[in-house]
Scaffold this motif. Structure first.
Motif, short mmCIF file in Angstrom:
data_model
loop_
_atom_site.label_atom_id
_atom_site.label_comp_id
_atom_site.label_asym_id
_atom_site.label_seq_id
_atom_site.Cartn_x
_atom_site.Cartn_y
_atom_site.Cartn_z
N UNK A 705 54.91 69.21 29.04
CA UNK A 705 55.97 69.98 28.40
C UNK A 705 55.50 70.39 27.01
N UNK A 706 55.66 71.67 26.68
CA UNK A 706 55.29 72.19 25.37
C UNK A 706 56.52 72.76 24.70
N UNK A 717 54.09 66.90 25.45
CA UNK A 717 54.25 65.59 26.08
C UNK A 717 53.72 65.66 27.51
N UNK A 718 53.14 64.57 27.96
CA UNK A 718 52.58 64.52 29.31
C UNK A 718 52.91 63.17 29.94
N UNK A 737 51.62 56.35 32.78
CA UNK A 737 51.51 56.40 31.32
C UNK A 737 52.22 57.63 30.78
N UNK A 738 52.49 57.62 29.49
CA UNK A 738 53.19 58.71 28.80
C UNK A 738 52.45 59.01 27.51
N UNK A 739 52.07 60.28 27.31
CA UNK A 739 51.35 60.71 26.10
C UNK A 739 52.17 61.74 25.35
N UNK A 740 51.96 61.83 24.03
CA UNK A 740 52.67 62.82 23.24
C UNK A 740 51.89 63.22 22.01
N UNK A 756 48.55 62.68 17.72
CA UNK A 756 48.85 62.37 19.12
C UNK A 756 48.71 60.89 19.38
N UNK A 757 49.40 60.44 20.41
CA UNK A 757 49.32 59.04 20.85
C UNK A 757 49.17 59.04 22.36
#
Length: 820
Positions: A705-706, A717-718, A737-740, A756-757
């Motif tokens: 999502x952008x 976010x991914x 997992x969740x990235x942002x 980013x994390x």
């Protein structure tokens, strides 16, 4: 996840039903195509191109020109139209056309520089994160927030259908055996060395990833699950430009990386270069529980290992092009790396005759110091013979790898109360290895007309690997040679290949047929034990592609290819690498190549929703297995040829735009992997007698999502979820997992800051159950996956400069080199 799967199935059914209804009512439609150039006659790439009705200027279709400045619109009905092209800094291009019963080739549109700056209007053409093309899926990571500061390996893990296991093996749609290319050149590296290269490749130098599940005959036949091509950033116009990127990252340990890219073009000469360096310290924790049956009793082991890796990398890539004439360009590329690596492992193994009841334990402290060096040189010449597209390209490549490893294994024995039990064991290894790769290839393109083309070419590769294992054991008088482990393995391989590829476009259908022949001669020589394995074989690899446009919103395609996977150089190397005396890894010089027949049907709705179904059958499938030695009470990992593997996969890719500020992509991959081991008799060079006949269905769901908060501020976010899957003798538990990340641009987009994390909730782990000889081995692994990154990027100079996209011919062989 069952409701999600049901929704996807319903959506596919609705799309398919709607497509069929439209197909029944469609009328004759044609294809409109053309190209754009700038004021210097160079391709005008990624310009916005629209097809308008001449009567009222209503937009019929729109899109972007590709890297060659080309564009096309399919399914256009007869009538009068206008082609409109817009590009930042250039005047609007308009060309009227009339569409009849045959395909239309629009005259080349020349984009002229704007005479004044447009302050009130800012036209920005943004490429989607994921694009589906006729023969590949493209992930445009260049401007992604999540790519900033990440390595190429970490970016690959986010790509649709791609997964990376605990040993850094890359899978596509659940299948291992992926061939990785960089700028259309094979890397010639094995899984371990490829992982080192990808982890030391700065993500800021990457433009896009191309995922090619069924390559044509033009590509090397290696890779049963397809090709992943990493496209690095490039430049084209006159002047000078570059960018400087610096990243600071923090997980449990601090990490950093910097990269500098420079490009210069003056007249007939162009030069380019990239330097990158980084430090990556990370922790890996493993727990293994297993039982080993014996003649009279069963022994139980519980093993805990803490691995601390301290990696450093220094990479470079420099080159130049010289335009000898307007149609002939000669160039060279020199690249390499120097990557020192240190590891400290602390392994404790508890031993007992009953589960969870232990009578003794041993502690193994391992210190490993390694260096990986590579130098590669390419000379290339591209001749454009005429304007119709007739061209000849030649590549000559040389690449050398020098890998050195020094390992110290100190094992101490204790009773369960902690008192010493026996004399400590001190072992050490020196394992120098060199790999030399020489390749030459030529490709020729011969167009018969605008719709018919013939491609053919040839390639020759010569590879030699020299691996030496010098092992010593400690005695009261000092270290002496350990003849039971010392060994020397030399492997040579020569491959001669040729291919023929024919393509033809009709009104609504395009076809491509090809065949590739590869003759392989190899020799594996285990010098110390005088074991020699000679092989010579000739194979043919056909391929076929058919694409058909049903109407302006529905397209369908079919493709087929036969491929080969030769064993990696490390898998053929019979050396033993220890974690402790009960856990180690060993190669197998008797491995044979595996062969795969792949079929794929794909459907596209409205040029952006894609559904793909694939099936493949692999024989002599190269598979990693866990072997139990009941005499030594040891468990070790090796690689064998199983009888066959059947793979089914379904991929659905749906981009979405909810509002002007919220867009993204959903990618769903469902797959089934079934294995057969053939029989329960031991294979040559192995004590293994396991039997396997079965598989398991699994799926992977990835979403991005952008959010465009302002023109210069955005968030991404991914999410990623992979269900439990079966691969050979391994059951891999679910992963998620969740990235942002956030991105902000300053100074007219010359300065960019990204935060980013990855794995924000620290949920990603590798839990595996291995079944071997009626034993169950439970493996739990947790890498350092939650990492925060702060990245600064500064772009300077002429932002339109681009260097020629260089390709070499040595990538397939490089893809089989390993680090050990």
């Amino acid at each position: 996840m069952k409701p999600i799967i049901n929704k996807f199935i319903c959506f596919i059914c609705l799309v398919t039903g709607f497509s069929a209804a439209r197909a029944q009512s469609s009328v004759s439609a044609v294809k409109v195509s053309g190209s754009l150039v700038n004021e210097q006659g160079k391709p005008a790439d990624f310009a916005t191109v629209s097809l308008l009705k001449a009567k009222d200027s209503v937009v019929v279709k729109g899109g972007l020109s590709n890297e060659s400045g080309a564009y096309s619109f399919a399914g256009i009905r007869p009538g009068n139209y206008v082609i409109k092209a817009t590009m930042v800094g250039y005047q609007k291009g308009l060309t009227p056309i009339t569409v009849g019963a045959v395909n239309v080739i629009v005259p080349v549109i020349k984009m002229l520089p704007a005479s004044k700056t447009l302050s009130a209007v800012n036209i920005v053409a943004t490429k989607p994160l994921i694009e589906r093309r006729s023969d590949r899926t493209v992930v445009n990571v260049e401007n992604s927030v999540l790519a900033a500061g990440n390595s190429a390996m970490e970016i690959l893990e986010k790509a649709p259908g791609v997964s990376v296991d605990k040993d850094d093996n890359i899978s596509l749609n659940g299948k291992q055996g992926v061939t990785v290319m960089i700028n259309d050149k094979l890397t010639y590296l094995s899984a371990a060395q490829l992982a080192t290269l990808l982890r030391s490749t700065d993500g800021n130098t990457i433009q896009s990833l191309e995922i090619i599940s069924n390559p044509s005959a033009k590509y090397d036949a290696a890779g049963n699950s397809g090709i992943i091509n990493i496209k690095l950033k490039k430049n084209r116009e006159s002047g000078t430009n570059g960018n400087l990127t610096a990243t600071a990252a923090l997980g449990k340990y601090f990490r950093d990386n910097t990269s500098l890219t420079l490009n210069h073009k003056q007249g007939k000469f162009s030069f380019f270069g990239t330097l990158s360096r980084g430090d990556n310290k990370r922790e890996n924790n493993i727990r293994i529980d297993r039982s080993v049956p014996g003649a009279d009793s069963t022994t139980y082991f519980s093993q805990k290992t803490k691995m601390l890796d301290d990696n450093h990398y220094n990479n470079y890539r420099v080159g130049a092009d010289f335009a000898m004439t307007s149609k002939n360009t000669l160039g060279f590329v020199a690249s390499g790396y120097y990557n020192p690596d240190g590891s400290n492992n602390n392994n404790t193994t508890y031993i007992g005759s009953q589960p969870s009841v232990f009578s003794s334990y041993q502690n193994t402290l391992t210190t490993i110091s390694q260096t990986y060096k590579n130098f590669a040189f390419n000379i290339n010449d591209k001749l454009e013979i005429d304007t119709a597209g007739q061209a000849l390209s030649v590549d000559l490549d040389y690449s050398k790898f020098n890998n050195n490893s020094n390992a110290q294994y100190d094992t101490y024995y204790y009773n369960i109360n902690g008192t010493p039990a026996g004399t400590p064991s001190m072992l050490r290894n020196q394992t120098p290895s060199t790999i030399d790769i020489r390749t030459a290839k030529a490709d020729y393109t011969l167009p018969f007309n605008k719709t018919t083309k013939l491609e053919f070419g040839a390639k020759y590769s010569n590879v030699k690997t020299d691996n030496d294992l010098e092992a010593q054991i400690s005695t009261p008088t000092g270290y002496v040679n350990d003849s039971t482990r010392t060994n020397h393995f030399i492997y040579t391989e020569k491959i001669g290949a040729g291919y023929l590829n024919f393509s033809k476009s009709f009104k609504k259908t395009s076809i491509q047929f090809g065949v590739r022949a590869e003759n392989t001669t190899s020799n594996g020589n285990l010098v110390s034990s005088h074991q020699v394995v000679d092989r010579s074989y000739l194979n043919f690899f056909p391929s076929a592609f058919i694409n058909h446009t049903i109407n302006d919103k529905n397209e369908i395609g079919f493709n087929y290819s036969r491929r080969i996977d030769r064993p990696s150089y490390e898998d053929l190397n019979p050396f033993v690498y220890y974690l402790d005396q009960y856990t180690y890894m060993q190669g197998n010089p008797f491995l044979k190549p595996q062969y795969t027949n792949s079929f794929e049907v794909n459907y596209t709705y409205n040029h952006n929703i894609n559904v793909t179904f694939g099936y493949s059958h692999t024989t002599d499938v190269i598979t990693e297995v866990i072997v139990t030695d009941t005499v030594k009470k040891a468990t070790y990992q090796t690689t064998l040829n199983l009888q066959s593997q059947d793979s089914y996969n379904l991929n659905l890719n749906v981009p979405y735009t909810f509002t002007k500020w919220w867009s993204g992509n959903v990618n769903f991959t469902g797959f089934y992997l079934g294995f057969k081991s053939g029989n329960d008799t031991p294979q040559p060079g192995s004590v293994y007698n396991g039997y396997l006949n079965g598989g398991k269905a699994a799926f992977q769901l990835k979403t991005t999502s952008t959010f465009k908060i302002t023109k210069t501020f955005k968030a991404e976010f991914m999410t990623n979820y992979q269900s439990e899957l079966q691969y050979g003798y391994y059951t891999i538990k679910p992963q998620y997992n969740f990235d942002g990340g956030l991105s902000k641009s300053f100074a007219d987009k010359k300065l960019n800051i990204k935060l980013s994390v990855s794995d924000i909730f620290n949920t990603r782990k590798n839990n595996v159950i291995a079944r071997s000889n009626d034993n169950i081995i439970d493996i739990h692994q947790k890498n350092e996956t939650r990492v925060g990154r702060l990245t600064f990027t500064y772009n300077f100079g002429n932002s339109k400069i681009k260097s020629r996209d260089h390709q070499t011919g040595a990538d397939d062989e490089k893809n089989r080199v390993k680090n050990q």
